[in-house]
Scaffold this active site. Structure first.
Site, short mmCIF file in Angstrom:
data_model
loop_
_atom_site.label_atom_id
_atom_site.label_comp_id
_atom_site.label_asym_id
_atom_site.label_seq_id
_atom_site.Cartn_x
_atom_site.Cartn_y
_atom_site.Cartn_z
N ASN A 16 1.03 -1.04 -0.08
CA ASN A 16 -0.21 0.25 -0.12
C ASN A 16 1.28 1.50 0.27
O ASN A 16 1.95 1.55 0.67
CB ASN A 16 -0.71 -0.24 1.60
CG ASN A 16 -2.33 1.03 1.22
OD1 ASN A 16 -1.88 2.13 1.24
ND2 ASN A 16 -3.26 0.48 1.50
N GLU A 26 2.44 -13.50 5.77
CA GLU A 26 1.73 -14.37 7.58
C GLU A 26 0.69 -14.14 7.66
O GLU A 26 -0.13 -14.85 7.99
CB GLU A 26 2.84 -14.56 8.15
CG GLU A 26 4.40 -14.48 7.30
CD GLU A 26 5.33 -13.47 6.79
OE1 GLU A 26 6.63 -13.63 7.04
OE2 GLU A 26 4.51 -12.15 6.63
N CYS A 57 8.32 -10.56 10.21
CA CYS A 57 8.52 -8.98 10.91
C CYS A 57 8.07 -9.13 12.48
O CYS A 57 7.24 -10.23 12.49
CB CYS A 57 7.80 -7.54 10.18
SG CYS A 57 6.13 -7.96 10.46
#
Length: 103
Positions: A16, A26, A57
């Site tokens: 985005n 994930e 992350c």
């Protein structure tokens, strides 16, 4: 992403222009599975389009922690070599549902 009953779900990054609005592969896989009623998972494999072991992350690690600290995570390279870890090793001292009052 593999559920305890053997069903698998795939995810992809959804980027985005507003970086905070992006969602990682994930979390995409988890959301797809949860939307179909699955809440228990055994493993997830994480890969990318270059030959480099990548790990989830921090946001993904916390998101996955909501479903259990013992989730197996496989980091997979293009050549199919892999490394393995358990979520608890990647997110020590995690805060999760079991830490909520009344649990």
């Amino acid at each position: 992403l593999r559920t305890v009953d053997g069903k698998t779900y795939q995810g992809c990054n959804v980027e985005n222009a507003s970086y905070g609005g992006a969602i990682c592969a994930e979390r995409t896989a988890f959301v797809k599975a949860v939307s179909e009623g699955h809440l228990r998972f055994v493993a997830i494999a994480v890969s990318c389009d270059f030959n480099h072991f990548i790990t989830p992350c921090g946001i993904c690690r916390q998101f996955m922690n909501e479903f259990g600290k013992n989730l197996e995570i496989f980091f997979v390279n293009d050549d199919r070599t892999y490394k393995h870890a358990v979520l608890a090793d990647l997110l020590p001292y995690a805060f999760g549902p079991e830490d909520m009052p009344g649990k």
